[in-house]
Design a protein around this motif. Structure first.
Motif, PDB file in Angstrom:
ATOM      1  N   PHE A  78      -4.661  -2.730   0.506  1.00 51.12           N
ATOM      2  CA  PHE A  78      -4.081  -1.987   0.176  1.00 51.12           C
ATOM      3  C   PHE A  78      -4.164  -2.073  -1.553  1.00 51.12           C
ATOM      4  O   PHE A  78      -4.427  -1.272  -2.129  1.00 51.12           O
ATOM      5  N   LEU A  81      -7.925  -1.484  -2.499  1.00 49.60           N
ATOM      6  CA  LEU A  81      -8.205  -0.171  -2.275  1.00 49.60           C
ATOM      7  C   LEU A  81      -7.953   0.528  -3.741  1.00 49.60           C
ATOM      8  O   LEU A  81      -8.373   1.358  -4.310  1.00 49.60           O
ATOM      9  N   TYR A  82      -6.469   0.177  -4.048  1.00 47.94           N
ATOM     10  CA  TYR A  82      -6.168   0.809  -5.388  1.00 47.94           C
ATOM     11  C   TYR A  82      -6.825   0.275  -6.592  1.00 47.94           C
ATOM     12  O   TYR A  82      -7.298   1.111  -7.526  1.00 47.94           O
ATOM     13  N   ASN A 110      -3.933   8.671  -6.324  1.00 48.17           N
ATOM     14  CA  ASN A 110      -3.996   7.179  -5.678  1.00 48.17           C
ATOM     15  C   ASN A 110      -3.249   7.003  -4.503  1.00 48.17           C
ATOM     16  O   ASN A 110      -3.447   6.413  -3.414  1.00 48.17           O
ATOM     17  N   THR A 114      -4.964   6.432  -0.798  1.00 46.00           N
ATOM     18  CA  THR A 114      -4.721   5.141  -0.143  1.00 46.00           C
ATOM     19  C   THR A 114      -3.878   5.426   1.152  1.00 46.00           C
ATOM     20  O   THR A 114      -4.396   4.773   2.218  1.00 46.00           O
ATOM     21  N   SER A 232       2.444   2.622   5.286  1.00 46.76           N
ATOM     22  CA  SER A 232       1.406   3.061   4.465  1.00 46.76           C
ATOM     23  C   SER A 232       1.900   3.844   3.214  1.00 46.76           C
ATOM     24  O   SER A 232       1.674   3.823   2.044  1.00 46.76           O
ATOM     25  N   SER A 236       1.809   2.534  -0.488  1.00 46.72           N
ATOM     26  CA  SER A 236       0.995   3.341  -1.350  1.00 46.72           C
ATOM     27  C   SER A 236       1.832   3.963  -2.488  1.00 46.72           C
ATOM     28  O   SER A 236       1.124   3.973  -3.734  1.00 46.72           O
ATOM     29  N   THR A 239       2.655   1.015  -5.180  1.00 50.16           N
ATOM     30  CA  THR A 239       1.379   0.599  -5.809  1.00 50.16           C
ATOM     31  C   THR A 239       0.782   1.596  -6.950  1.00 50.16           C
ATOM     32  O   THR A 239       0.587   1.308  -8.050  1.00 50.16           O
TER      33      THR A 239
END
Length: 319
Positions: A78, A81-82, A110, A114, A232, A236, A239
């Motif tokens: 996670f 990916l951010y 974002n 994500t 998730s 998400s 973050t």
């Protein structure tokens, strides 16, 4: 003293400590216009509490379905990916155009990207059966490495001035929280937290493993997918709101398991949430108002979390 009464007493003590931290954070060193100071600190406090609840709950849920007290959602990539999304945006748009983007647009982009990537991974693997859970974890580790490699490659290509923007946004930050973003993030988080709390008894069953859960009348594949959707959403949103928090979840959940050593999620979920809130609010109070330091709190949390990770890894076999 019965165990439940002991746990309730410990939760009450944690809540008392958190109340003292909140009061100290809001009131300590307040000068001048109290209306402005309290409103400014209240926004940051709301962000701290929101992130604390999201990260702790997501970590508990993830460790429940993986039946491993060392794994965290960060292992699934996670955070990586951010950082990749952030770097790609700066690489394509340039630092100046990126800074001009509305904060709401950045947050939604974002969060959606994500969640979409996470659900695509979970849906593909879990559709083949619950036995693919560890393949999913391995795939997450591989993707995390891939995301970090691509991010590092792009960061070497962008202008050094643009890289400063990426670097400044790569650390968790609790200042300058937009009220609109905070409201949207709170709405999504509250829905996810309510759903997780309503599943607290099912979580006790799912923690026993797929075979035991099936014998007790629960569908393990459906339960795991639902939990992973909640994870998730929580990761998400937190973050995208403040930035990556690599070791916070591992640190606070490990401490919570020591304070309230139980498999009951009715106790473990609030215990982890309270420890996480105390860590963020108390840590910010200590660094910002008492020690007058400019060191980001996440740096201290990552150091402590890394030590906890090594301790758990070397002391005993992962559960």
């Amino acid at each position: 003293m019965p165990r439940n009464a002991m746990f309730h007493k410990r939760l009450f003590l944690l809540a008392t400590v958190l109340a003292l931290c909140v009061a100290g954070y809001l009131l300590l060193g307040s000068r001048g216009n109290w209306g402005f100071v309290l409103a400014f600190r209240a926004n940051k406090l709301a962000a701290l509490l929101l992130v604390a609840l999201s990260v702790s709950t997501a970590t508990v849920l993830f460790q429940t379905i993986t039946r491993n007290h060392i794994l965290t959602p960060a292992v699934m990539g996670f955070d990586a990916l951010y950082l990749l999304i952030l770097t790609v945006l700066v690489f394509m748009l340039g630092a100046q155009d990126f800074v001009r983007l509305p904060e709401l647009g950045q947050f939604v982009l974002n969060t959606v990207l994500t969640m979409a990537a996470a659900l695509a991974l979970f849906g593909t693997l879990l559709s083949r059966g619950g036995s693919d859970l560890f393949r999913m974890i391995l795939t997450g580790i591989i993707f995390a490495g891939l995301f970090r490699s691509i991010t590092s490659f792009l960061q070497r290509l962008i202008d050094p001035n643009d890289y400063v923007v990426v670097q400044s946004a790569s650390f968790a930050r609790f200042s300058r929280i937009d009220i609109g973003l905070l409201t949207l993030a709170a709405a999504l988080t509250v829905v996810a937290l309510i759903t997780a709390w309503r599943m607290r008894h099912k979580l006790d069953v799912l923690s026993l493993g797929p075979e035991a859960a099936t014998n007790l009348g629960e569908d393990p594949r459906r339960g795991m997918f639902t939990i992973l959707v909640i994870v998730s959403v929580l990761v998400s949103v937190s973050t995208a709101l403040v930035g990556p928090l690599a070791f916070l979840g591992l640190l606070v959940v490990s401490v919570a398991r020591q304070i309230t050593p139980t498999v009951s999620h009715a106790v473990l979920l609030p215990s982890a949430a309270l420890v996480s809130a105390i860590t963020l609010v108390g840590g910010q109070l200590l660094l910002e108002h008492l020690l007058q330091l400019s060191t980001p709190l996440i740096v201290v949390v990552d150091v402590l979390g890394g030590l906890v990770f090594l301790t758990l890894l070397l002391r005993r076999k992962p559960r």
